[in-house]
Design a protein around this motif. Structure first.
Motif, PDB file in Angstrom:
ATOM      1  N   UNK A  17       0.826  -1.215   0.000  1.00 45.18           N
ATOM      2  CA  UNK A  17       0.000   0.000   0.000  1.00 45.18           C
ATOM      3  C   UNK A  17       0.861   1.266   0.000  1.00 45.18           C
ATOM      4  N   UNK A  18       2.164   1.077   0.040  1.00 49.08           N
ATOM      5  CA  UNK A  18       3.066   2.244   0.106  1.00 49.08           C
ATOM      6  C   UNK A  18       3.613   2.542  -1.283  1.00 49.08           C
ATOM      7  N   UNK A  19       3.316   3.735  -1.740  1.00 51.21           N
ATOM      8  CA  UNK A  19       3.621   4.086  -3.133  1.00 51.21           C
ATOM      9  C   UNK A  19       4.915   4.911  -3.201  1.00 51.21           C
ATOM     10  N   UNK A  20       5.876   4.400  -3.955  1.00 50.88           N
ATOM     11  CA  UNK A  20       7.145   5.122  -4.147  1.00 50.88           C
ATOM     12  C   UNK A  20       7.212   5.566  -5.602  1.00 50.88           C
ATOM     13  N   UNK A  21       7.393   6.857  -5.815  1.00 55.30           N
ATOM     14  CA  UNK A  21       7.547   7.356  -7.184  1.00 55.30           C
ATOM     15  C   UNK A  21       9.009   7.691  -7.429  1.00 55.30           C
ATOM     16  N   UNK A  22       9.544   7.149  -8.506  1.00 56.98           N
ATOM     17  CA  UNK A  22      10.923   7.433  -8.891  1.00 56.98           C
ATOM     18  C   UNK A  22      10.875   8.333 -10.121  1.00 56.98           C
ATOM     19  N   UNK A  23      11.465   9.513 -10.002  1.00 58.43           N
ATOM     20  CA  UNK A  23      11.445  10.469 -11.116  1.00 58.43           C
ATOM     21  C   UNK A  23      12.755  10.343 -11.879  1.00 58.43           C
ATOM     22  N   UNK A  24      12.699   9.768 -13.072  1.00 62.59           N
ATOM     23  CA  UNK A  24      13.922   9.578 -13.872  1.00 62.59           C
ATOM     24  C   UNK A  24      14.258   8.101 -13.967  1.00 62.59           C
ATOM     25  N   UNK A  25      14.298   7.606 -15.199  1.00 61.90           N
ATOM     26  CA  UNK A  25      14.573   6.180 -15.412  1.00 61.90           C
ATOM     27  C   UNK A  25      15.944   5.936 -16.008  1.00 61.90           C
ATOM     28  N   UNK A  26      16.952   6.678 -15.545  1.00 60.67           N
ATOM     29  CA  UNK A  26      18.340   6.349 -15.874  1.00 60.67           C
ATOM     30  C   UNK A  26      18.780   5.203 -14.980  1.00 60.67           C
ATOM     31  N   UNK A  27      20.060   4.864 -15.021  1.00 60.41           N
ATOM     32  CA  UNK A  27      20.518   3.705 -14.252  1.00 60.41           C
ATOM     33  C   UNK A  27      20.266   3.908 -12.753  1.00 60.41           C
ATOM     34  N   UNK A  28      20.450   5.135 -12.254  1.00 65.19           N
ATOM     35  CA  UNK A  28      20.251   5.388 -10.818  1.00 65.19           C
ATOM     36  C   UNK A  28      18.800   5.144 -10.441  1.00 65.19           C
ATOM     37  N   UNK A  29      17.880   5.680 -11.244  1.00 62.94           N
ATOM     38  CA  UNK A  29      16.461   5.530 -10.944  1.00 62.94           C
ATOM     39  C   UNK A  29      16.022   4.077 -11.019  1.00 62.94           C
ATOM     40  N   UNK A  53      16.859   4.365 -19.380  1.00 60.59           N
ATOM     41  CA  UNK A  53      18.317   4.172 -19.421  1.00 60.59           C
ATOM     42  C   UNK A  53      19.130   5.440 -19.337  1.00 60.59           C
ATOM     43  N   UNK A  54      18.549   6.585 -19.736  1.00 61.64           N
ATOM     44  CA  UNK A  54      19.303   7.846 -19.668  1.00 61.64           C
ATOM     45  C   UNK A  54      20.598   7.760 -20.442  1.00 61.64           C
ATOM     46  N   UNK A  55      21.706   7.998 -19.758  1.00 58.48           N
ATOM     47  CA  UNK A  55      23.022   7.994 -20.409  1.00 58.48           C
ATOM     48  C   UNK A  55      23.486   6.601 -20.814  1.00 58.48           C
ATOM     49  N   UNK A  56      22.731   5.591 -20.443  1.00 58.34           N
ATOM     50  CA  UNK A  56      23.087   4.233 -20.863  1.00 58.34           C
ATOM     51  C   UNK A  56      22.125   3.845 -21.982  1.00 58.34           C
ATOM     52  N   UNK A  57      22.652   3.804 -23.182  1.00 53.90           N
ATOM     53  CA  UNK A  57      21.800   3.565 -24.348  1.00 53.90           C
ATOM     54  C   UNK A  57      22.608   2.849 -25.420  1.00 53.90           C
ATOM     55  N   UNK A  58      21.983   1.912 -26.097  1.00 50.83           N
ATOM     56  CA  UNK A  58      22.679   1.326 -27.241  1.00 50.83           C
ATOM     57  C   UNK A  58      21.794   1.431 -28.462  1.00 50.83           C
ATOM     58  N   UNK A  59      22.402   1.332 -29.617  1.00 53.38           N
ATOM     59  CA  UNK A  59      21.632   1.374 -30.869  1.00 53.38           C
ATOM     60  C   UNK A  59      22.365   0.529 -31.884  1.00 53.38           C
ATOM     61  N   UNK A  60      21.631   0.126 -32.899  1.00 51.73           N
ATOM     62  CA  UNK A  60      22.288  -0.589 -33.979  1.00 51.73           C
ATOM     63  C   UNK A  60      22.640   0.440 -35.044  1.00 51.73           C
ATOM     64  N   UNK A  61      23.932   0.642 -35.265  1.00 54.44           N
ATOM     65  CA  UNK A  61      24.312   1.569 -36.332  1.00 54.44           C
ATOM     66  C   UNK A  61      25.327   0.878 -37.241  1.00 54.44           C
TER      67      UNK A  61
END
Ligand SMILES: Cc1cc2nc3c(=O)[nH]c(=O)nc-3n(C[C@H](O)[C@H](O)[C@H](O)COP(=O)(O)OP(=O)(O)OC[C@H]3O[C@@H](n4cnc5c(N)ncnc54)[C@H](O)[C@@H]3O)c2cc1C
Length: 483
Positions: A17-29, A53-61
């Motif tokens: 019943x305890x709601x935690x909101x995390x603002x930001x979904x980078x690695x820390x969040x 992921x924020x600063x952690x990101x991959x792509x196919x190039x």
């Protein structure tokens, strides 16, 4: 049969019943969110971008998967190694096959290998051939004064740059210590805490009395190396995301948080930017019992300033990063690198990593080149222009004749770069956030110091504080205040 303590079902219901909101979904969040979700807390992650992921990101190039932001981690805190293990990725961990570092942009446009026996650019022997090649004979004489000066006592000088200038002179500061500092953190070594970049150096220095002697002692011990993941560091984000979903956490992307308001009854109202598309058809967000701010510095300050006394002035830079995929033979004859630091002002780029050479990757030639900019300066430049500039800088820094014909593909990102983090940087930010009604926890590179090893270790510790507070009563323990 296992004895279940009487209070466990009650505790589990309370957690749910305890709601935690995390603002930001980078690695820390994501790391903090997972720690809270693990004990059954109801967790919502709000991420402004359309991906996590924020600063952690991959792509196919150019047909290959590459990390575009963080590409590796230091084994220093052990936190990322443990996380990778827990996420089932341990078999894909790789070590560097070449950890050579060079310094470019030296006077006259020269480049040279970083001295072998050095820490953060500080040499153990000013007279060594590889040191003199960079700082010259007069620079070596000045650096040698370190051996003749009376010892400095502990705690007198925490600034890496000022300590080096005082003990070893300006040339060691400018030509040896500033390049890795600027490459790593985008800032002058005067703003870097010596303990952050060289743990144990000040204590050893105080004991022995000379800086070069302290470096010699520390360099003799093996230091934790760098590691990466076959298939990319961004797999950590993929696994964290999957695990959070399994634990029942809600992950909302396209949800930019614009303000946090204490409702007065111990809850937080979290406002999500109404103009943002992906959040529009989401269910209304319930008020939160605890909030973890896990954004970049500028956004975190924007959210925290109305609640605390902290200023809105951000010390973070923007790192304009270009990832180049080059033809397989383009860098065959390269002798420099794989890491090239640049003397500040010596070239347009701040640094380069020849990624494929560093990790022994044979499927492609991959090079990251970056330019540091204050605030958003240059962020609106055309991608094609910045990519062309990066190719020219790669050619100069690696001393390899590269032209457009060698370029298979390229991708550019402008990312927030946090400072290294230390007592020099962010005094009291956390204390101020915790002192708000119900307390707000703050995680992320701008408070912990840049780098996955620090960010993950710190997010784990802070999340533990939050979940303890959420489980055992009110926000007090979560806020770190004594009850
Ligand atoms: C180019 C580059 C290369 C790097 N390479 C390495 C490396 O090789 N090894 C290493 O250890 N470290 C590296 N680092 C540092 C490392 O990437 C960072 O320290 C770490 O990723 C920071 O994570 P974070 O979660 O604190 O912040 P971020 O990754 O910045 O995440 C913050 C998140 O908050 C979101 N956000 C922002 N505003 C809002 C809002 N209003 N509402 C909701 N969400 C919001 C953002 O979109 C973002 O997803 C590198 C950094 C850069 C820039």
């Amino acid at each position: 049969m296992v004895d279940v303590p009487e209070e466990v079902p009650e505790l589990a219901a309370h957690a749910h019943a305890t709601h935690v909101v995390v603002v930001g979904g980078g690695i820390a969040g994501l790391v903090a969110a997972r720690e809270c979700a693990k004990v059954g807390l109801r967790v919502t992650v709000l991420e402004a971008q359309d991906r996590l992921g924020g600063n952690v990101e991959s792509a196919e190039i150019g047909g290959v998967r590459v990390d575009l932001g963080a590409t590796c981690w230091s084994g220093r805190t052990g936190a990322v190694d443990a996380l990778v293990d827990e996420l089932g990725l341990a078999d894909d961990v790789v070590a560097t096959v070449d950890d050579g570092e060079w310094i470019a942009g030296l006077p006259g446009g020269a480049a040279a290998p970083m001295p072998a026996d050095s820490i953060a650019g500080i040499p153990s022997n000013p007279w060594a051939e590889d040191v003199r090649r960079i700082i010259g004979t007069s620079g070596a004489w000045r650096a040698y004064v370190d051996r003749l000066r009376p010892p400095l006592t502990i705690g007198q000088e925490r600034s890496l740059g000022r300590l080096v200038t005082h003990r070893m002179g300006q040339r060691v500061h400018d030509l040896l210590v500033a390049p890795p500092s600027v490459a790593g953190f985008g800032i002058d070594p005067d703003d870097v805490d010596v303990e952050v970049v060289a743990p144990g150096l000040s204590t050893t220095f105080t004991r022995g009395g000379t800086l070069s002697g302290a470096v010699a002692q520390l360099a003799a011990h093996e230091r934790p190396g760098l590691r990466s993941l076959r298939g990319g560091v961004a797999q950590i984000v993929e696994r964290l995301t999957a695990h959070l979903a399994e634990l029942g956490a809600e992950l909302r992307t396209g949800a930019a948080v614009s303000s946090l308001t204490a409702t007065g009854d111990g809850l937080w109202r979290v406002a999500v930017d109404a103009g943002h598309d992906a959040a529009d058809d989401s269910a209304p967000l319930d008020d939160a019992h605890a909030v973890i701010v896990a954004t970049d510095e500028a956004t975190a300050r924007m959210l925290l300033t109305p609640l605390t006394g902290i200023s809105t002035e951000s010390a973070s830079l923007r790192r304009d990063t270009v990832t180049l995929v080059l033809s397989p033979t383009a860098l065959d004859a390269v002798a420099r690198g794989p890491v090239v630091h640049v003397v500040p002002g010596g070239r347009a780029a701040s640094g380069l990593v020849h990624e494929s050479a560093r990790w022994g990757r044979e499927d492609a030639q991959i090079v990251h080149v970056w330019f540091d900019r204050a605030d958003d300066a240059g962020a609106d430049r055309d991608d094609a222009d910045v990519i062309a500039e990066a190719l020219a800088e790669a050619s100069a820094l690696l001393d390899a004749p590269l032209d457009e014909g060698d370029l298979v593909a390229a991708e550019r990102r402008v990312l927030p770069l946090s400072r290294p983090g230390s007592a020099l940087d962010q005094p009291g930010i956390r204390a101020e956030a915790r002192a708000t009604p119900s307390g707000v926890a703050v995680v992320g590179g701008w408070v912990s110091g840049s780098g996955l090893a620090r960010v993950v270790a710190d997010a784990l510790a802070e999340a533990e504080r939050v979940r303890r507070g959420a489980l055992w009563g009110g926000g007090a323990a979560a806020t770190g205040r004594s009850r």
